[in-house]
Design an enzyme around this catalytic site. Sequence first.
Site, PDB file in Angstrom:
ATOM      1  N   ASP A 127       0.869  -1.179   0.000  1.00 26.88           N
ATOM      2  CA  ASP A 127       0.000   0.000   0.000  1.00 26.88           C
ATOM      3  C   ASP A 127       0.904   1.227   0.000  1.00 26.88           C
ATOM      4  O   ASP A 127       1.480   1.590   1.027  1.00 26.88           O
ATOM      5  CB  ASP A 127      -0.892   0.016   1.244  1.00 26.88           C
TER       6      ASP A 127
ATOM      7  N   ARG B  96       4.082   2.777   2.868  1.00 27.95           N
ATOM      8  CA  ARG B  96       4.935   1.811   3.585  1.00 27.95           C
ATOM      9  C   ARG B  96       6.420   2.002   3.275  1.00 27.95           C
ATOM     10  O   ARG B  96       7.271   1.736   4.101  1.00 27.95           O
ATOM     11  CB  ARG B  96       4.538   0.384   3.204  1.00 27.95           C
TER      12      ARG B  96
ATOM     13  N   ARG C 245      -7.124  10.552   2.108  1.00 28.44           N
ATOM     14  CA  ARG C 245      -6.689   9.526   1.158  1.00 28.44           C
ATOM     15  C   ARG C 245      -7.467   9.668  -0.145  1.00 28.44           C
ATOM     16  O   ARG C 245      -6.992   9.228  -1.195  1.00 28.44           O
ATOM     17  CB  ARG C 245      -6.908   8.124   1.736  1.00 28.44           C
TER      18      ARG C 245
ATOM     19  N   HIS D 217     -12.238   1.721  -2.573  1.00 29.56           N
ATOM     20  CA  HIS D 217     -12.774   0.490  -2.006  1.00 29.56           C
ATOM     21  C   HIS D 217     -14.208   0.363  -2.539  1.00 29.56           C
ATOM     22  O   HIS D 217     -15.102   1.048  -2.030  1.00 29.56           O
ATOM     23  CB  HIS D 217     -12.777   0.523  -0.493  1.00 29.56           C
TER      24      HIS D 217
ATOM     25  N   HIS E 208     -11.598  -1.248   9.676  1.00 30.80           N
ATOM     26  CA  HIS E 208     -10.539  -1.971  10.388  1.00 30.80           C
ATOM     27  C   HIS E 208     -10.996  -2.347  11.798  1.00 30.80           C
ATOM     28  O   HIS E 208     -10.518  -3.319  12.371  1.00 30.80           O
ATOM     29  CB  HIS E 208      -9.271  -1.117  10.501  1.00 30.80           C
TER      30      HIS E 208
ATOM     31  N   ASP F 270     -10.349  -6.941   0.474  1.00 27.74           N
ATOM     32  CA  ASP F 270      -9.624  -6.183   1.483  1.00 27.74           C
ATOM     33  C   ASP F 270      -9.198  -7.175   2.565  1.00 27.74           C
ATOM     34  O   ASP F 270      -9.618  -8.337   2.567  1.00 27.74           O
ATOM     35  CB  ASP F 270     -10.501  -5.064   2.053  1.00 27.74           C
TER      36      ASP F 270
END
Length: 287
Positions: free
Chosen positions: A66, A74, A140, A171, A183, A253
């Site tokens: 990601d 990352r 984002r 998404h 999450h 996901d």
Amino acid sequence: MLKNTTGPVILDVHSYELTLEEREVLRHPQVGGVIFFSRNIDNPRQIADLTAHITQLNPQLLLCVDQEGGRVQRLKKGFSQLPPMGRLSELYTSDAELACRLAETLGWLMASEVLGVGIDMSFAPVLDVDAHFSSVIGDRAFSAIPAQVCLLAEAFVDGMQRAGMHACGKHFPGHGSVKADSHKELPIDHRQLQEIEERDLIPFRALLPKLAAAMPAHIIFPAVDRNPVGFSSVWLREFLRAELKFRGVIISDDLSMAGAAFAGDYPARAQMALEAGCDGILVCNQP
């Protein structure tokens, strides 16, 4: 999968180097890919060595990360620090052409650096439409205006493709209109399909022909189906495949997210996602 992978499972590894057990697991016929996190990445040379080692063990694995920009990035030390994509919307209001050019450049830069260390794909771009409402999306998202998301995300995809990287839109069908973070919990969006079509689905309809992969959200839309999108054949087979004619790869996901607990334990989550229409399943942080 995007490469000639052998299995649907995309999993993670613990650190900078592989353990003996991980080397064995990565050869398993059900494993089709690896996703990297910050804990796997110290500097460009180290991650390039790790990807080379994994590719040597199993050249069919799809190597993923990601690397969106902003807070979801990352690869850090030794890599360009990309701004959150929401900044492009701010620029768009004063200079739309410049914002789109910058989006294309950022897509090319991100993809070039990721490919340069042996990683095949970043799960990008985010196609959610969000006005800083969602607790997990926020900046984002490229914009709170669907038309701007279409233009800016398309330019970003063009940059990725110019560098040689496939794009994965997420998404589906849109995470920007629910407050809850999938999450941590399972969001429920009570809107009718027409309302979703008039806002969240606009970027997906526009950009699906350019995407090699799509990632569904862990959200329930009760007006459409009782199952979360990533576990719903209504959303994935009937709508994404049949209605929208998407021919790319559907990658779930992360099945370790709280939003995926709906389906039961990990084998049950995997089976339900695959039966619903996912081609690949992400399972992170739960070896």
